[in-house]
Design a protein around this motif. Structure first.
Motif, PDB file in Angstrom:
ATOM      1  N   GLN A 255       0.817  -1.217   0.000  1.00 54.14           N
ATOM      2  CA  GLN A 255       0.000   0.000   0.000  1.00 54.14           C
ATOM      3  C   GLN A 255       0.858   1.278   0.000  1.00 54.14           C
ATOM      4  N   GLU A 256       2.113   1.146  -0.418  1.00 56.40           N
ATOM      5  CA  GLU A 256       2.999   2.304  -0.502  1.00 56.40           C
ATOM      6  C   GLU A 256       3.491   2.532  -1.921  1.00 56.40           C
ATOM      7  N   THR A 257       3.537   1.461  -2.701  1.00 59.16           N
ATOM      8  CA  THR A 257       4.030   1.568  -4.073  1.00 59.16           C
ATOM      9  C   THR A 257       2.989   1.016  -5.036  1.00 59.16           C
ATOM     10  N   TYR A 258       3.132   1.390  -6.293  1.00 57.02           N
ATOM     11  CA  TYR A 258       2.260   0.854  -7.341  1.00 57.02           C
ATOM     12  C   TYR A 258       3.019   0.839  -8.654  1.00 57.02           C
ATOM     13  N   LEU A 259       2.532   0.038  -9.603  1.00 57.14           N
ATOM     14  CA  LEU A 259       3.161  -0.003 -10.919  1.00 57.14           C
ATOM     15  C   LEU A 259       2.224   0.579 -11.970  1.00 57.14           C
ATOM     16  N   SER A 260       2.805   1.083 -13.013  1.00 57.42           N
ATOM     17  CA  SER A 260       2.052   1.547 -14.181  1.00 57.42           C
ATOM     18  C   SER A 260       2.733   0.971 -15.412  1.00 57.42           C
ATOM     19  N   ALA A 261       1.921   0.492 -16.350  1.00 61.21           N
ATOM     20  CA  ALA A 261       2.479  -0.182 -17.539  1.00 61.21           C
ATOM     21  C   ALA A 261       1.960   0.463 -18.804  1.00 61.21           C
ATOM     22  N   ASP A 262       2.854   0.624 -19.777  1.00 60.08           N
ATOM     23  CA  ASP A 262       2.429   1.025 -21.122  1.00 60.08           C
ATOM     24  C   ASP A 262       2.841  -0.090 -22.088  1.00 60.08           C
ATOM     25  N   ASP A 263       2.836   0.191 -23.379  1.00 60.37           N
ATOM     26  CA  ASP A 263       3.105  -0.853 -24.381  1.00 60.37           C
ATOM     27  C   ASP A 263       4.485  -1.493 -24.239  1.00 60.37           C
ATOM     28  N   LEU A 264       5.470  -0.740 -23.773  1.00 60.23           N
ATOM     29  CA  LEU A 264       6.846  -1.258 -23.779  1.00 60.23           C
ATOM     30  C   LEU A 264       7.556  -1.187 -22.431  1.00 60.23           C
ATOM     31  N   ARG A 265       6.986  -0.471 -21.458  1.00 60.94           N
ATOM     32  CA  ARG A 265       7.692  -0.315 -20.179  1.00 60.94           C
ATOM     33  C   ARG A 265       6.740  -0.424 -18.996  1.00 60.94           C
ATOM     34  N   ILE A 266       7.310  -0.857 -17.858  1.00 59.77           N
ATOM     35  CA  ILE A 266       6.582  -0.862 -16.593  1.00 59.77           C
ATOM     36  C   ILE A 266       7.390  -0.051 -15.592  1.00 59.77           C
ATOM     37  N   ASN A 267       6.736   0.891 -14.946  1.00 60.17           N
ATOM     38  CA  ASN A 267       7.388   1.744 -13.958  1.00 60.17           C
ATOM     39  C   ASN A 267       6.865   1.461 -12.563  1.00 60.17           C
ATOM     40  N   LEU A 268       7.743   1.605 -11.567  1.00 63.65           N
ATOM     41  CA  LEU A 268       7.378   1.454 -10.160  1.00 63.65           C
ATOM     42  C   LEU A 268       7.396   2.826  -9.493  1.00 63.65           C
ATOM     43  N   TRP A 269       6.302   3.163  -8.825  1.00 68.33           N
ATOM     44  CA  TRP A 269       6.148   4.471  -8.172  1.00 68.33           C
ATOM     45  C   TRP A 269       5.991   4.308  -6.667  1.00 68.33           C
ATOM     46  N   HIS A 270       6.371   5.338  -5.943  1.00 67.18           N
ATOM     47  CA  HIS A 270       5.997   5.457  -4.535  1.00 67.18           C
ATOM     48  C   HIS A 270       4.880   6.484  -4.456  1.00 67.18           C
ATOM     49  N   LEU A 271       3.865   6.202  -3.650  1.00 67.17           N
ATOM     50  CA  LEU A 271       2.686   7.080  -3.601  1.00 67.17           C
ATOM     51  C   LEU A 271       3.011   8.490  -3.104  1.00 67.17           C
ATOM     52  N   GLU A 272       4.130   8.644  -2.403  1.00 70.39           N
ATOM     53  CA  GLU A 272       4.487   9.965  -1.871  1.00 70.39           C
ATOM     54  C   GLU A 272       5.415  10.746  -2.804  1.00 70.39           C
ATOM     55  N   ILE A 273       5.915  10.096  -3.861  1.00 68.53           N
ATOM     56  CA  ILE A 273       6.908  10.753  -4.730  1.00 68.53           C
ATOM     57  C   ILE A 273       6.349  10.857  -6.139  1.00 68.53           C
ATOM     58  N   THR A 274       6.182  12.076  -6.625  1.00 68.26           N
ATOM     59  CA  THR A 274       5.550  12.280  -7.931  1.00 68.26           C
ATOM     60  C   THR A 274       6.535  12.564  -9.055  1.00 68.26           C
ATOM     61  N   ASP A 275       7.753  12.971  -8.715  1.00 68.58           N
ATOM     62  CA  ASP A 275       8.669  13.427  -9.765  1.00 68.58           C
ATOM     63  C   ASP A 275       9.673  12.382 -10.218  1.00 68.58           C
ATOM     64  N   GLN A 276       9.569  11.161  -9.696  1.00 67.05           N
ATOM     65  CA  GLN A 276      10.454  10.111 -10.190  1.00 67.05           C
ATOM     66  C   GLN A 276       9.826   8.734  -9.997  1.00 67.05           C
ATOM     67  N   SER A 277      10.139   7.847 -10.926  1.00 75.16           N
ATOM     68  CA  SER A 277       9.703   6.465 -10.829  1.00 75.16           C
ATOM     69  C   SER A 277      10.856   5.587 -11.294  1.00 75.16           C
ATOM     70  N   PHE A 278      10.778   4.293 -10.970  1.00 73.45           N
ATOM     71  CA  PHE A 278      11.839   3.362 -11.350  1.00 73.45           C
ATOM     72  C   PHE A 278      11.341   2.462 -12.474  1.00 73.45           C
TER      73      PHE A 278
END
Length: 449
Positions: free
Chosen positions: A187-210
Protein backbone atom coordinates in the motif's frame (compact mmCIF):
# COMPACT_ATOMS: atom_id res chain seq x y z
CA UNK A 1 -25.23 -19.31 -8.63
CA UNK A 2 -25.16 -22.91 -7.50
CA UNK A 3 -22.85 -25.44 -9.10
CA UNK A 4 -25.66 -26.99 -11.07
CA UNK A 5 -24.34 -26.87 -14.60
CA UNK A 6 -25.65 -23.45 -15.51
CA UNK A 7 -29.11 -22.85 -13.98
CA UNK A 8 -29.37 -19.20 -13.09
CA UNK A 9 -30.12 -17.57 -9.79
CA UNK A 10 -28.88 -14.15 -10.90
CA UNK A 11 -31.39 -11.32 -10.94
CA UNK A 12 -31.47 -7.65 -11.89
CA UNK A 13 -30.83 -5.15 -9.09
CA UNK A 14 -30.22 -1.71 -10.64
CA UNK A 15 -29.21 0.16 -13.75
CA UNK A 16 -27.41 3.50 -13.61
CA UNK A 17 -27.32 5.95 -16.52
CA UNK A 18 -29.83 7.11 -19.08
CA UNK A 19 -31.57 4.56 -21.27
CA UNK A 20 -31.71 6.83 -24.28
CA UNK A 21 -30.58 5.77 -27.74
CA UNK A 22 -28.62 8.99 -28.20
CA UNK A 23 -25.35 8.39 -26.36
CA UNK A 24 -22.36 10.71 -26.65
CA UNK A 25 -18.86 9.24 -26.88
CA UNK A 26 -17.89 11.01 -23.63
CA UNK A 27 -20.58 9.10 -21.67
CA UNK A 28 -19.25 5.63 -22.53
CA UNK A 29 -18.01 3.82 -19.41
CA UNK A 30 -14.34 2.85 -19.73
CA UNK A 31 -13.64 1.14 -16.37
CA UNK A 32 -15.45 -0.27 -13.31
CA UNK A 33 -13.96 -1.03 -9.89
CA UNK A 34 -15.26 -2.00 -6.42
CA UNK A 35 -13.26 -0.86 -3.40
CA UNK A 36 -11.85 -3.39 -0.93
CA UNK A 37 -14.98 -3.80 1.21
CA UNK A 38 -17.45 -3.38 -1.65
CA UNK A 39 -19.13 -0.36 -0.05
CA UNK A 40 -18.09 1.88 -2.93
CA UNK A 41 -18.17 1.28 -6.68
CA UNK A 42 -16.35 3.60 -9.08
CA UNK A 43 -16.74 4.05 -12.82
CA UNK A 44 -14.65 6.11 -15.21
CA UNK A 45 -15.80 7.28 -18.63
CA UNK A 46 -14.37 8.54 -21.90
CA UNK A 47 -15.16 12.12 -20.86
CA UNK A 48 -12.62 11.92 -18.03
CA UNK A 49 -15.25 11.77 -15.27
CA UNK A 50 -15.26 9.49 -12.24
CA UNK A 51 -18.60 8.57 -10.67
CA UNK A 52 -18.59 6.88 -7.26
CA UNK A 53 -21.60 4.92 -6.01
CA UNK A 54 -22.15 4.02 -2.36
CA UNK A 55 -23.96 0.92 -1.05
CA UNK A 56 -27.41 1.82 0.21
CA UNK A 57 -27.35 1.12 3.99
CA UNK A 58 -30.98 -0.06 3.96
CA UNK A 59 -30.22 -2.63 1.22
CA UNK A 60 -27.77 -4.41 3.56
CA UNK A 61 -30.38 -4.81 6.30
CA UNK A 62 -32.89 -6.57 4.03
CA UNK A 63 -33.38 -10.33 4.11
CA UNK A 64 -32.06 -11.35 1.67
CA UNK A 65 -29.58 -8.48 1.24
CA UNK A 66 -29.92 -6.24 -1.79
CA UNK A 67 -27.09 -4.95 -3.92
CA UNK A 68 -28.26 -1.37 -4.38
CA UNK A 69 -26.02 1.65 -4.80
CA UNK A 70 -26.64 5.41 -4.84
CA UNK A 71 -24.51 8.16 -6.40
CA UNK A 72 -21.98 9.28 -3.79
CA UNK A 73 -19.66 11.64 -5.69
CA UNK A 74 -18.95 12.76 -9.25
CA UNK A 75 -15.85 14.66 -10.30
CA UNK A 76 -13.77 15.49 -13.35
CA UNK A 77 -10.59 13.46 -13.03
CA UNK A 78 -8.81 14.25 -16.34
CA UNK A 79 -9.05 16.94 -18.99
CA UNK A 80 -8.01 16.67 -22.66
CA UNK A 81 -4.40 17.73 -23.21
CA UNK A 82 -2.06 18.31 -26.13
CA UNK A 83 1.51 17.05 -26.43
CA UNK A 84 3.19 19.84 -28.38
CA UNK A 85 6.48 17.94 -28.76
CA UNK A 86 4.76 15.09 -30.60
CA UNK A 87 1.76 17.02 -31.93
CA UNK A 88 -0.56 14.51 -30.30
CA UNK A 89 -3.87 14.95 -28.55
CA UNK A 90 -4.07 13.18 -25.17
CA UNK A 91 -7.58 11.95 -24.49
CA UNK A 92 -9.24 12.50 -21.13
CA UNK A 93 -10.63 8.92 -21.14
CA UNK A 94 -10.13 7.09 -17.83
CA UNK A 95 -8.28 3.83 -18.57
CA UNK A 96 -8.12 2.38 -15.04
CA UNK A 97 -9.24 3.08 -11.48
CA UNK A 98 -7.64 1.39 -8.46
CA UNK A 99 -8.73 1.87 -4.83
CA UNK A 100 -6.29 2.11 -1.94
CA UNK A 101 -7.19 0.23 1.25
CA UNK A 102 -8.94 2.53 3.67
CA UNK A 103 -6.82 3.78 6.60
CA UNK A 104 -8.99 6.59 7.96
CA UNK A 105 -12.32 8.30 7.33
CA UNK A 106 -11.32 9.34 3.79
CA UNK A 107 -11.14 7.14 0.68
CA UNK A 108 -8.25 7.26 -1.79
CA UNK A 109 -8.12 6.06 -5.39
CA UNK A 110 -5.78 6.19 -8.36
CA UNK A 111 -7.10 7.05 -11.82
CA UNK A 112 -5.21 7.25 -15.09
CA UNK A 113 -5.68 8.28 -18.70
CA UNK A 114 -3.12 7.51 -21.42
CA UNK A 115 -0.33 9.58 -19.85
CA UNK A 116 -1.09 10.92 -16.37
CA UNK A 117 -1.93 9.14 -13.10
CA UNK A 118 -3.70 11.00 -10.30
CA UNK A 119 -4.26 10.20 -6.63
CA UNK A 120 -7.64 11.40 -5.38
CA UNK A 121 -8.92 11.86 -1.84
CA UNK A 122 -12.68 11.48 -1.40
CA UNK A 123 -13.94 12.69 1.97
CA UNK A 124 -17.13 13.78 3.73
CA UNK A 125 -17.55 17.14 5.43
CA UNK A 126 -20.35 17.64 7.94
CA UNK A 127 -18.98 20.75 9.67
CA UNK A 128 -18.20 24.28 8.53
CA UNK A 129 -16.17 27.14 9.96
CA UNK A 130 -18.11 30.19 11.19
CA UNK A 131 -17.07 33.43 12.87
CA UNK A 132 -14.49 34.70 10.40
CA UNK A 133 -12.94 38.08 11.13
CA UNK A 134 -12.36 39.39 7.63
CA UNK A 135 -15.48 38.16 5.86
CA UNK A 136 -19.20 37.68 6.42
CA UNK A 137 -20.86 34.27 6.75
CA UNK A 138 -21.93 34.64 3.09
CA UNK A 139 -18.27 34.89 2.09
CA UNK A 140 -18.32 38.60 1.23
CA UNK A 141 -15.33 40.62 2.52
CA UNK A 142 -16.00 42.81 5.58
CA UNK A 143 -15.14 46.46 5.75
CA UNK A 144 -11.90 46.67 7.83
CA UNK A 145 -13.21 49.85 9.48
CA UNK A 146 -16.08 47.87 10.98
CA UNK A 147 -13.85 45.21 12.55
CA UNK A 148 -13.61 46.30 16.20
CA UNK A 149 -12.63 43.00 17.84
CA UNK A 150 -11.03 39.71 16.98
CA UNK A 151 -13.03 36.49 17.06
CA UNK A 152 -11.94 32.87 17.24
CA UNK A 153 -13.57 30.97 14.32
CA UNK A 154 -15.51 27.87 15.40
CA UNK A 155 -16.69 24.62 13.77
CA UNK A 156 -20.45 24.22 13.41
CA UNK A 157 -22.52 21.26 12.14
CA UNK A 158 -23.53 21.58 8.48
CA UNK A 159 -25.21 19.59 5.71
CA UNK A 160 -23.00 16.58 4.83
CA UNK A 161 -21.00 17.15 1.64
CA UNK A 162 -18.69 14.81 -0.29
CA UNK A 163 -15.67 16.40 -1.92
CA UNK A 164 -12.93 14.94 -4.12
CA UNK A 165 -9.52 16.59 -4.11
CA UNK A 166 -6.44 15.77 -6.17
CA UNK A 167 -3.55 14.92 -3.82
CA UNK A 168 -0.82 13.77 -6.22
CA UNK A 169 -0.20 13.93 -9.97
CA UNK A 170 2.23 11.40 -11.44
CA UNK A 171 3.08 12.59 -14.95
CA UNK A 172 5.72 12.56 -17.71
CA UNK A 173 6.93 8.99 -17.13
CA UNK A 174 5.33 7.15 -20.07
CA UNK A 175 6.14 7.57 -23.75
CA UNK A 176 3.34 5.20 -24.77
CA UNK A 177 -0.25 4.82 -23.59
CA UNK A 178 -0.77 3.54 -20.03
CA UNK A 179 -2.83 0.33 -20.07
CA UNK A 180 -2.51 -0.79 -16.43
CA UNK A 181 -1.99 0.45 -12.90
CA UNK A 182 -1.77 -1.90 -9.92
CA UNK A 183 -1.30 -1.22 -6.21
CA UNK A 184 1.24 -3.23 -4.30
CA UNK A 185 0.20 -5.14 -1.20
CA UNK A 186 2.45 -2.83 0.84
CA UNK A 187 0.00 0.00 0.00
CA UNK A 188 3.00 2.30 -0.50
CA UNK A 189 4.03 1.57 -4.07
CA UNK A 190 2.26 0.85 -7.34
CA UNK A 191 3.16 0.00 -10.92
CA UNK A 192 2.05 1.55 -14.18
CA UNK A 193 2.48 -0.18 -17.54
CA UNK A 194 2.43 1.03 -21.12
CA UNK A 195 3.11 -0.85 -24.38
CA UNK A 196 6.85 -1.26 -23.78
CA UNK A 197 7.69 -0.32 -20.18
CA UNK A 198 6.58 -0.86 -16.59
CA UNK A 199 7.39 1.74 -13.96
CA UNK A 200 7.38 1.45 -10.16
CA UNK A 201 6.15 4.47 -8.17
CA UNK A 202 6.00 5.46 -4.53
CA UNK A 203 2.69 7.08 -3.60
CA UNK A 204 4.49 9.97 -1.87
CA UNK A 205 6.91 10.75 -4.73
CA UNK A 206 5.55 12.28 -7.93
CA UNK A 207 8.67 13.43 -9.77
CA UNK A 208 10.45 10.11 -10.19
CA UNK A 209 9.70 6.47 -10.83
CA UNK A 210 11.84 3.36 -11.35
CA UNK A 211 11.76 1.52 -14.65
CA UNK A 212 11.43 -2.18 -13.75
CA UNK A 213 10.61 -3.64 -17.19
CA UNK A 214 11.75 -2.35 -20.57
CA UNK A 215 11.11 -4.45 -23.68
CA UNK A 216 11.80 -1.67 -26.19
CA UNK A 217 14.35 -2.95 -28.77
CA UNK A 218 17.23 -0.77 -29.94
CA UNK A 219 15.72 -0.87 -33.40
CA UNK A 220 11.92 -0.49 -33.36
CA UNK A 221 11.70 -2.50 -36.58
CA UNK A 222 12.66 -5.54 -34.48
CA UNK A 223 9.65 -5.09 -32.17
CA UNK A 224 7.72 -8.37 -31.95
CA UNK A 225 5.42 -7.89 -28.94
CA UNK A 226 3.94 -5.28 -26.62
CA UNK A 227 2.85 -5.33 -22.97
CA UNK A 228 -0.94 -5.58 -22.68
CA UNK A 229 -1.60 -5.79 -18.91
CA UNK A 230 0.29 -5.91 -15.60
CA UNK A 231 -0.62 -6.65 -11.99
CA UNK A 232 1.03 -7.05 -8.59
CA UNK A 233 0.66 -10.27 -6.59
CA UNK A 234 -2.07 -9.77 -3.93
CA UNK A 235 0.15 -10.75 -0.97
CA UNK A 236 3.80 -11.02 -2.11
CA UNK A 237 4.98 -7.43 -2.58
CA UNK A 238 8.04 -8.45 -4.62
CA UNK A 239 6.10 -10.34 -7.33
CA UNK A 240 4.19 -9.05 -10.33
CA UNK A 241 3.01 -10.42 -13.66
CA UNK A 242 2.63 -8.90 -17.10
CA UNK A 243 1.07 -10.24 -20.28
CA UNK A 244 1.98 -9.67 -23.89
CA UNK A 245 0.44 -9.54 -27.34
CA UNK A 246 2.13 -12.87 -28.12
CA UNK A 247 -0.06 -14.71 -25.62
CA UNK A 248 2.61 -15.09 -22.92
CA UNK A 249 2.58 -14.10 -19.25
CA UNK A 250 5.78 -13.39 -17.33
CA UNK A 251 6.11 -13.57 -13.56
CA UNK A 252 8.87 -11.30 -12.26
CA UNK A 253 10.58 -11.07 -8.87
CA UNK A 254 11.88 -7.63 -7.94
CA UNK A 255 14.33 -9.18 -5.48
CA UNK A 256 16.32 -10.71 -8.36
CA UNK A 257 17.40 -7.45 -10.03
CA UNK A 258 16.51 -3.77 -10.26
CA UNK A 259 15.52 -4.21 -13.91
CA UNK A 260 13.30 -7.27 -14.27
CA UNK A 261 14.36 -8.00 -17.85
CA UNK A 262 14.69 -11.68 -16.93
CA UNK A 263 11.46 -13.28 -15.78
CA UNK A 264 11.22 -15.85 -13.00
CA UNK A 265 8.52 -17.83 -14.84
CA UNK A 266 7.02 -17.81 -18.32
CA UNK A 267 3.45 -19.02 -18.79
CA UNK A 268 2.68 -20.04 -22.35
CA UNK A 269 0.43 -22.62 -23.94
CA UNK A 270 2.01 -24.31 -26.97
CA UNK A 271 0.11 -23.57 -30.17
CA UNK A 272 -1.48 -26.37 -32.14
CA UNK A 273 0.27 -26.15 -35.55
CA UNK A 274 -2.79 -27.67 -37.28
CA UNK A 275 -5.05 -24.88 -36.00
CA UNK A 276 -2.76 -22.05 -37.09
CA UNK A 277 -4.27 -19.35 -39.30
CA UNK A 278 -3.79 -15.72 -40.33
CA UNK A 279 -5.64 -14.64 -37.16
CA UNK A 280 -3.80 -16.91 -34.69
CA UNK A 281 -1.44 -14.25 -33.39
CA UNK A 282 -4.18 -11.61 -33.05
CA UNK A 283 -6.62 -13.79 -31.12
CA UNK A 284 -3.89 -15.19 -28.84
CA UNK A 285 -3.01 -11.68 -27.61
CA UNK A 286 -3.90 -11.39 -23.91
CA UNK A 287 -6.12 -8.41 -23.17
CA UNK A 288 -6.29 -8.82 -19.38
CA UNK A 289 -4.58 -10.77 -16.61
CA UNK A 290 -5.85 -11.06 -13.01
CA UNK A 291 -4.33 -12.91 -10.07
CA UNK A 292 -6.77 -14.70 -7.79
CA UNK A 293 -7.47 -13.26 -4.35
CA UNK A 294 -5.59 -16.17 -2.76
CA UNK A 295 -2.58 -15.51 -5.01
CA UNK A 296 -2.34 -19.15 -6.10
CA UNK A 297 -3.99 -18.84 -9.52
CA UNK A 298 -3.97 -16.40 -12.39
CA UNK A 299 -6.60 -15.79 -15.07
CA UNK A 300 -5.88 -14.52 -18.57
CA UNK A 301 -8.35 -13.37 -21.22
CA UNK A 302 -7.60 -13.66 -24.91
CA UNK A 303 -10.06 -12.87 -27.70
CA UNK A 304 -11.99 -16.14 -27.65
CA UNK A 305 -11.63 -17.44 -24.12
CA UNK A 306 -10.42 -17.50 -20.53
CA UNK A 307 -7.54 -19.52 -19.13
CA UNK A 308 -6.73 -20.22 -15.50
CA UNK A 309 -3.10 -20.87 -14.62
CA UNK A 310 -1.57 -22.35 -11.48
CA UNK A 311 1.45 -20.20 -10.56
CA UNK A 312 3.34 -23.42 -9.85
CA UNK A 313 2.84 -24.81 -13.37
CA UNK A 314 4.04 -22.86 -16.40
CA UNK A 315 3.55 -25.36 -19.22
CA UNK A 316 -0.21 -25.12 -19.71
CA UNK A 317 -3.35 -23.68 -18.09
CA UNK A 318 -5.17 -25.84 -15.56
CA UNK A 319 -8.57 -24.68 -16.81
CA UNK A 320 -9.82 -23.32 -20.15
CA UNK A 321 -13.21 -21.66 -20.68
CA UNK A 322 -14.42 -20.83 -24.20
CA UNK A 323 -16.26 -17.48 -24.05
CA UNK A 324 -17.60 -17.17 -27.60
CA UNK A 325 -16.06 -19.96 -29.63
CA UNK A 326 -18.87 -19.55 -32.15
CA UNK A 327 -17.11 -16.40 -33.40
CA UNK A 328 -14.17 -18.40 -34.78
CA UNK A 329 -15.97 -18.72 -38.13
CA UNK A 330 -16.53 -14.93 -38.13
CA UNK A 331 -12.92 -13.84 -37.60
CA UNK A 332 -12.58 -12.45 -41.12
CA UNK A 333 -15.49 -10.01 -40.75
CA UNK A 334 -14.45 -9.20 -37.16
CA UNK A 335 -11.02 -8.28 -38.50
CA UNK A 336 -12.54 -6.01 -41.14
CA UNK A 337 -14.66 -4.09 -38.62
CA UNK A 338 -11.78 -3.98 -36.05
CA UNK A 339 -13.76 -5.89 -33.40
CA UNK A 340 -11.01 -8.50 -33.29
CA UNK A 341 -8.86 -5.90 -31.49
CA UNK A 342 -11.41 -5.35 -28.67
CA UNK A 343 -9.86 -5.69 -25.21
CA UNK A 344 -12.15 -7.65 -22.88
CA UNK A 345 -11.46 -7.60 -19.16
CA UNK A 346 -12.09 -10.40 -16.67
CA UNK A 347 -12.58 -10.71 -12.92
CA UNK A 348 -12.66 -13.21 -10.04
CA UNK A 349 -15.38 -13.63 -7.44
CA UNK A 350 -14.32 -12.93 -3.86
CA UNK A 351 -13.95 -16.66 -3.09
CA UNK A 352 -12.06 -17.38 -6.36
CA UNK A 353 -14.67 -20.01 -7.31
CA UNK A 354 -16.27 -18.06 -10.16
CA UNK A 355 -15.04 -16.04 -13.14
CA UNK A 356 -16.69 -13.38 -15.24
CA UNK A 357 -15.96 -11.71 -18.56
CA UNK A 358 -17.84 -10.00 -21.36
CA UNK A 359 -18.87 -10.71 -24.94
CA UNK A 360 -20.99 -9.07 -27.67
CA UNK A 361 -24.71 -8.34 -28.00
CA UNK A 362 -24.79 -7.17 -24.36
CA UNK A 363 -23.85 -10.71 -23.26
CA UNK A 364 -21.49 -11.56 -20.41
CA UNK A 365 -20.33 -14.98 -19.21
CA UNK A 366 -20.18 -16.34 -15.65
CA UNK A 367 -18.23 -19.57 -15.10
CA UNK A 368 -18.19 -21.71 -11.99
CA UNK A 369 -14.95 -23.57 -11.48
CA UNK A 370 -15.02 -27.32 -10.89
CA UNK A 371 -12.52 -27.19 -8.03
CA UNK A 372 -14.50 -29.50 -5.77
CA UNK A 373 -14.78 -32.21 -8.41
CA UNK A 374 -18.39 -31.38 -9.26
CA UNK A 375 -19.83 -30.27 -12.59
CA UNK A 376 -18.57 -27.03 -14.03
CA UNK A 377 -21.30 -24.41 -14.43
CA UNK A 378 -21.37 -21.78 -17.15
CA UNK A 379 -23.91 -19.14 -17.95
CA UNK A 380 -24.55 -16.52 -20.62
CA UNK A 381 -26.52 -13.51 -19.33
CA UNK A 382 -27.55 -10.24 -20.96
CA UNK A 383 -27.25 -6.68 -19.69
CA UNK A 384 -30.39 -5.35 -21.36
CA UNK A 385 -33.00 -2.70 -20.72
CA UNK A 386 -35.86 -5.17 -20.41
CA UNK A 387 -34.16 -6.62 -17.30
CA UNK A 388 -35.01 -3.35 -15.51
CA UNK A 389 -38.70 -4.14 -15.98
CA UNK A 390 -38.29 -7.39 -14.04
CA UNK A 391 -36.44 -6.53 -10.80
CA UNK A 392 -35.68 -9.45 -8.46
CA UNK A 393 -36.75 -11.91 -11.17
CA UNK A 394 -34.19 -14.52 -12.28
CA UNK A 395 -32.38 -13.57 -15.47
CA UNK A 396 -33.11 -15.78 -18.43
CA UNK A 397 -29.96 -17.54 -19.69
CA UNK A 398 -29.14 -16.69 -23.30
CA UNK A 399 -27.90 -19.15 -25.88
CA UNK A 400 -26.27 -18.65 -29.27
CA UNK A 401 -27.00 -21.13 -32.05
CA UNK A 402 -23.81 -22.74 -33.29
CA UNK A 403 -25.48 -24.61 -36.15
CA UNK A 404 -27.91 -23.66 -38.92
CA UNK A 405 -30.66 -25.41 -37.00
CA UNK A 406 -31.72 -22.86 -34.38
CA UNK A 407 -33.82 -23.71 -31.34
CA UNK A 408 -36.65 -21.48 -30.15
CA UNK A 409 -34.75 -19.76 -27.32
CA UNK A 410 -31.47 -19.37 -29.25
CA UNK A 411 -30.10 -16.37 -31.13
CA UNK A 412 -28.24 -16.78 -34.40
CA UNK A 413 -24.59 -15.72 -34.64
CA UNK A 414 -25.54 -13.58 -37.63
CA UNK A 415 -27.98 -11.59 -35.47
CA UNK A 416 -25.45 -10.57 -32.80
CA UNK A 417 -24.93 -6.83 -32.34
CA UNK A 418 -21.17 -6.23 -32.25
CA UNK A 419 -21.63 -2.60 -31.19
CA UNK A 420 -23.10 -3.74 -27.86
CA UNK A 421 -19.92 -5.05 -26.27
CA UNK A 422 -19.32 -5.77 -22.58
CA UNK A 423 -15.67 -4.91 -22.04
CA UNK A 424 -15.66 -3.92 -18.35
CA UNK A 425 -16.97 -5.96 -15.42
CA UNK A 426 -16.38 -6.06 -11.64
CA UNK A 427 -17.25 -8.47 -8.83
CA UNK A 428 -18.03 -7.45 -5.23
CA UNK A 429 -15.12 -8.66 -3.02
CA UNK A 430 -17.35 -10.49 -0.49
CA UNK A 431 -20.84 -10.94 -1.93
CA UNK A 432 -22.50 -12.23 -5.10
CA UNK A 433 -22.99 -8.76 -6.58
CA UNK A 434 -21.62 -7.95 -10.03
CA UNK A 435 -21.33 -4.70 -11.98
CA UNK A 436 -21.40 -4.72 -15.78
CA UNK A 437 -20.72 -1.69 -18.00
CA UNK A 438 -22.83 -1.60 -21.16
CA UNK A 439 -22.08 1.54 -23.24
CA UNK A 440 -23.16 4.40 -20.91
CA UNK A 441 -25.11 2.20 -18.49
CA UNK A 442 -23.93 0.44 -15.36
CA UNK A 443 -25.95 -2.69 -14.62
CA UNK A 444 -25.85 -4.24 -11.16
CA UNK A 445 -26.94 -7.85 -10.72
CA UNK A 446 -26.99 -10.06 -7.66
CA UNK A 447 -27.48 -13.67 -6.70
CA UNK A 448 -31.14 -14.13 -5.82
CA UNK A 449 -30.22 -16.07 -2.70
Amino acid sequence: MAGNGGETTWCFSQVKGTLEDDVTEADLISCVEFNHDGELLATGDKGGRVVIFQRDPASKQCVPKKGEYNVYSTFQSHEPEFDYLKSLEIEEKINKIRWLKRKNQAHFLLSTNDKTIKLWKVSERDKRVTGYNTREESGRARDPARITQLRVPTWRPAEPMVEASSRRIFANAHTYHINSISLNSDQETYLSADDLRINLWHLEITDQSFNIVDIKPANMEELTEVITAAEFHPTECNLFVYSSSKGTIRLCDMRAAALCDRHAKLFEEPEDPHARSFFSEIISSISDVKLSNSGRYMMSRDYLGLKVWDLRMETKPVETYPVHEYLRSKLCSLYENDCIFDKFECCWSGDDQRLMTGSYNGFFRVFERACSGGRRGELTLEAARDAAARPRQPLRPRRVATTAKRKKDEISVDCLDFNKKILHTAWHPHESIIAVAATNNLFIFQDKF
